[in-house]
Design a protein around this motif. Structure first.
Motif, PDB file in Angstrom:
ATOM      1  N   ALA A   1     -22.199  28.411 -49.877  1.00  0.00           N
ATOM      2  CA  ALA A   1     -23.178  28.264 -49.549  1.00  0.00           C
ATOM      3  C   ALA A   1     -22.595  27.765 -47.615  1.00  0.00           C
ATOM      4  CB  ALA A   1     -23.561  27.200 -50.197  1.00  0.00           C
ATOM      5  N   ALA A   2     -23.737  27.696 -46.611  1.00  0.00           N
ATOM      6  CA  ALA A   2     -23.281  27.195 -45.829  1.00  0.00           C
ATOM      7  C   ALA A   2     -22.946  25.692 -45.839  1.00  0.00           C
ATOM      8  CB  ALA A   2     -24.091  28.046 -44.732  1.00  0.00           C
ATOM      9  N   ASP A   3     -23.603  25.362 -46.202  1.00  0.00           N
ATOM     10  CA  ASP A   3     -24.081  23.565 -46.229  1.00  0.00           C
ATOM     11  C   ASP A   3     -23.838  23.157 -47.921  1.00  0.00           C
ATOM     12  OD1 ASP A   3     -24.489  22.854 -43.393  1.00  0.00           O
ATOM     13  OD2 ASP A   3     -25.618  23.974 -44.030  1.00  0.00           O
ATOM     14  N   CYS A   4     -23.047  22.213 -48.446  1.00  0.00           N
ATOM     15  CA  CYS A   4     -22.601  22.042 -49.751  1.00  0.00           C
ATOM     16  C   CYS A   4     -23.249  20.728 -50.334  1.00  0.00           C
ATOM     17  CB  CYS A   4     -21.019  22.345 -50.604  1.00  0.00           C
ATOM     18  SG  CYS A   4     -20.673  23.478 -50.237  1.00  0.00           S
ATOM     19  N   PRO A   5     -23.726  20.349 -50.803  1.00  0.00           N
ATOM     20  CA  PRO A   5     -24.365  18.998 -51.206  1.00  0.00           C
ATOM     21  C   PRO A   5     -23.370  17.855 -51.500  1.00  0.00           C
ATOM     22  CG  PRO A   5     -24.345  20.151 -53.255  1.00  0.00           C
ATOM     23  CD  PRO A   5     -24.316  21.063 -52.667  1.00  0.00           C
ATOM     24  N   ALA A   6     -23.466  16.511 -50.717  1.00  0.00           N
ATOM     25  CA  ALA A   6     -21.777  15.620 -50.374  1.00  0.00           C
ATOM     26  C   ALA A   6     -21.307  15.359 -52.123  1.00  0.00           C
ATOM     27  CB  ALA A   6     -22.756  13.992 -50.026  1.00  0.00           C
ATOM     28  N   SER A   7     -21.661  15.891 -53.169  1.00  0.00           N
ATOM     29  CA  SER A   7     -21.460  15.702 -54.382  1.00  0.00           C
ATOM     30  C   SER A   7     -20.092  16.511 -54.677  1.00  0.00           C
ATOM     31  CB  SER A   7     -22.300  15.677 -55.912  1.00  0.00           C
ATOM     32  OG  SER A   7     -22.618  16.507 -55.549  1.00  0.00           O
ATOM     33  N   GLY A   8     -19.830  17.883 -54.097  1.00  0.00           N
ATOM     34  CA  GLY A   8     -19.727  19.128 -54.249  1.00  0.00           C
ATOM     35  C   GLY A   8     -19.757  19.721 -55.014  1.00  0.00           C
ATOM     36  N   GLY A   9     -20.981  19.413 -56.014  1.00  0.00           N
ATOM     37  CA  GLY A   9     -21.094  20.929 -56.969  1.00  0.00           C
ATOM     38  C   GLY A   9     -23.195  20.835 -56.530  1.00  0.00           C
ATOM     39  N   LEU A  10     -23.466  21.764 -57.329  1.00  0.00           N
ATOM     40  CA  LEU A  10     -23.918  22.471 -57.750  1.00  0.00           C
ATOM     41  C   LEU A  10     -25.123  22.661 -58.646  1.00  0.00           C
ATOM     42  CD1 LEU A  10     -24.997  24.814 -53.939  1.00  0.00           C
ATOM     43  CD2 LEU A  10     -26.235  23.438 -55.053  1.00  0.00           C
ATOM     44  N   VAL A  11     -26.179  22.596 -59.580  1.00  0.00           N
ATOM     45  CA  VAL A  11     -26.551  22.540 -60.944  1.00  0.00           C
ATOM     46  C   VAL A  11     -27.075  24.035 -61.190  1.00  0.00           C
ATOM     47  CG1 VAL A  11     -28.432  21.626 -62.563  1.00  0.00           C
ATOM     48  CG2 VAL A  11     -26.995  20.311 -61.401  1.00  0.00           C
ATOM     49  N   MET A  12     -26.242  24.876 -61.645  1.00  0.00           N
ATOM     50  CA  MET A  12     -27.234  26.251 -61.902  1.00  0.00           C
ATOM     51  C   MET A  12     -28.099  25.893 -63.752  1.00  0.00           C
ATOM     52  SD  MET A  12     -26.052  27.688 -58.792  1.00  0.00           S
ATOM     53  CE  MET A  12     -24.930  29.755 -59.858  1.00  0.00           C
TER      54      MET A  12
ATOM     55  N   GLU B   1     -30.506  35.283 -52.870  1.00  0.00           N
ATOM     56  CA  GLU B   1     -31.533  35.290 -52.942  1.00  0.00           C
ATOM     57  C   GLU B   1     -31.965  33.960 -51.717  1.00  0.00           C
ATOM     58  OE1 GLU B   1     -33.740  35.868 -55.082  1.00  0.00           O
ATOM     59  OE2 GLU B   1     -31.440  37.182 -55.929  1.00  0.00           O
ATOM     60  N   GLY B   2     -31.723  34.743 -50.069  1.00  0.00           N
ATOM     61  CA  GLY B   2     -32.618  34.197 -49.679  1.00  0.00           C
ATOM     62  C   GLY B   2     -31.263  33.953 -48.350  1.00  0.00           C
ATOM     63  N   LEU B   3     -30.717  33.509 -48.860  1.00  0.00           N
ATOM     64  CA  LEU B   3     -29.728  32.600 -48.395  1.00  0.00           C
ATOM     65  C   LEU B   3     -28.399  33.595 -47.727  1.00  0.00           C
ATOM     66  CD1 LEU B   3     -29.609  29.521 -50.578  1.00  0.00           C
ATOM     67  CD2 LEU B   3     -30.567  29.680 -48.059  1.00  0.00           C
TER      68      LEU B   3
ATOM     69  N   LEU C   1     -19.155  45.931 -46.058  1.00  0.00           N
ATOM     70  CA  LEU C   1     -19.590  44.474 -45.716  1.00  0.00           C
ATOM     71  C   LEU C   1     -20.937  44.735 -45.578  1.00  0.00           C
ATOM     72  CD1 LEU C   1     -19.362  41.672 -43.031  1.00  0.00           C
ATOM     73  CD2 LEU C   1     -21.767  42.253 -44.295  1.00  0.00           C
ATOM     74  N   MET C   2     -21.449  44.185 -46.877  1.00  0.00           N
ATOM     75  CA  MET C   2     -22.646  44.120 -47.285  1.00  0.00           C
ATOM     76  C   MET C   2     -23.763  42.793 -47.387  1.00  0.00           C
ATOM     77  SD  MET C   2     -24.807  46.931 -50.036  1.00  0.00           S
ATOM     78  CE  MET C   2     -24.724  46.163 -50.998  1.00  0.00           C
ATOM     79  N   TYR C   3     -24.706  43.613 -47.462  1.00  0.00           N
ATOM     80  CA  TYR C   3     -25.630  41.427 -47.536  1.00  0.00           C
ATOM     81  C   TYR C   3     -27.235  41.610 -47.739  1.00  0.00           C
ATOM     82  CZ  TYR C   3     -26.520  40.253 -42.383  1.00  0.00           C
ATOM     83  OH  TYR C   3     -27.358  39.985 -40.914  1.00  0.00           O
ATOM     84  N   GLU C   4     -27.716  40.907 -48.116  1.00  0.00           N
ATOM     85  CA  GLU C   4     -28.966  41.077 -47.863  1.00  0.00           C
ATOM     86  C   GLU C   4     -29.540  40.940 -47.338  1.00  0.00           C
ATOM     87  OE1 GLU C   4     -32.578  40.501 -51.777  1.00  0.00           O
ATOM     88  OE2 GLU C   4     -31.065  38.928 -51.345  1.00  0.00           O
ATOM     89  N   GLN C   5     -30.751  41.643 -46.481  1.00  0.00           N
ATOM     90  CA  GLN C   5     -31.270  40.822 -44.785  1.00  0.00           C
ATOM     91  C   GLN C   5     -32.459  40.696 -45.089  1.00  0.00           C
ATOM     92  OE1 GLN C   5     -33.486  44.297 -43.042  1.00  0.00           O
ATOM     93  NE2 GLN C   5     -32.663  43.907 -41.465  1.00  0.00           N
ATOM     94  N   GLY C   6     -32.155  39.097 -44.346  1.00  0.00           N
ATOM     95  CA  GLY C   6     -33.197  38.534 -43.881  1.00  0.00           C
ATOM     96  C   GLY C   6     -34.399  38.554 -43.078  1.00  0.00           C
ATOM     97  N   PRO C   7     -34.922  38.239 -42.156  1.00  0.00           N
ATOM     98  CA  PRO C   7     -35.786  38.103 -41.194  1.00  0.00           C
ATOM     99  C   PRO C   7     -35.167  39.189 -39.801  1.00  0.00           C
ATOM    100  CG  PRO C   7     -36.389  36.146 -42.335  1.00  0.00           C
ATOM    101  CD  PRO C   7     -34.738  36.304 -42.721  1.00  0.00           C
ATOM    102  N   SER C   8     -33.771  38.401 -39.394  1.00  0.00           N
ATOM    103  CA  SER C   8     -33.468  39.479 -39.276  1.00  0.00           C
ATOM    104  C   SER C   8     -31.656  39.461 -39.008  1.00  0.00           C
ATOM    105  CB  SER C   8     -32.761  37.936 -37.713  1.00  0.00           C
ATOM    106  OG  SER C   8     -32.162  38.090 -36.237  1.00  0.00           O
TER     107      SER C   8
END
Length: 209
Positions: free
Chosen positions: A26-37, A140-142, A161-168
């Protein structure tokens, strides 16, 4: 990939040297360093299709169920190795979850993964930006935020390089225009309705003409 792109030695060698990293990028991660999936309970699923089902995990608990619907109901398990009876079980599983007959806490499980920035990811696997030969982001949008962080890394110059295009598409457009490696960019055309931005070095594109 077009077969002639395999003439790229960097890309060809990378295809046979794969390291799996279980982490959220991710571009920004939570302070805890982990994400719940949230992922589908594997004990309820046909073992033959577990690899792709594991890829449906998300920070959004609705995403795994939406993916199950798309695969089992809308696409009728098309293109998979599932038997009609196995596909039928997936359909019943989705129907039970959506109708409330099956508690979503039964069909879904929660787990935590480390969260890393692109820079931290490369450090974790002892790699540097120019080692990246292939980057495909579907987040998913990120995706644009994540790709934008990769593009900031000095020496980053993938062969594909390939990625899902967003608004721009500006992050990729400006990077391709200013990069010392000339890139050709455009939209994927094989799958109508899927807005995937693609970038390849102009010299690689020339091989296909």
């Amino acid at each position: 990939i077009h077969s002639k792109l395999h003439q790229s030695s960097q890309l060809r060698s990378s295809l046979f040297s794969v390291q799996v990293v279980h982490a959220a990028i991710a571009a920004d991660c939570p302070a805890s360093g982990g994400l719940v999936m949230h992922g589908l309970n594997e004990s309820l699923l046909p073992a033959v299709y577990l690899p792709i089902i594991r890829a449906w995990a998300s920070t959004n608990h609705r995403h795994p169920l939406n993916a199950l619907y798309g695969f089992a109901v809308r696409e009728n398990c098309g293109g998979s190795r599932l038997s009609p009876s196995e596909c039928g079980k997936l359909k019943k599983l989705y129907t039970a979850a959506r109708s409330g007959n099956l508690d979503t806490r039964t069909i879904l499980h929660r787990f935590e993964v480390p969260c890393m920035s692109p820079k931290k990811l490369l450090e974790e696997i002892n790699a540097v930006p120019h080692h990246v030969a292939w980057l495909n982001v579907d987040a998913e949008g990120l995706a644009e935020e994540i790709v934008g962080e990769f593009l900031k890394l000095a020496g980053f110059a993938p062969q594909f390089l390939m990625y899902e295009q967003g608004p721009s598409s500006s992050p990729l457009t400006s990077w391709a225009a200013n990069s010392s490696h000339r890139y050709a960019i455009g939209l994927e055309c094989d799958n109508p309705g899927e807005d995937n931005m693609i970038a390849v070095p102009a010299k690689a594109l020339a091989l296909m003409r």
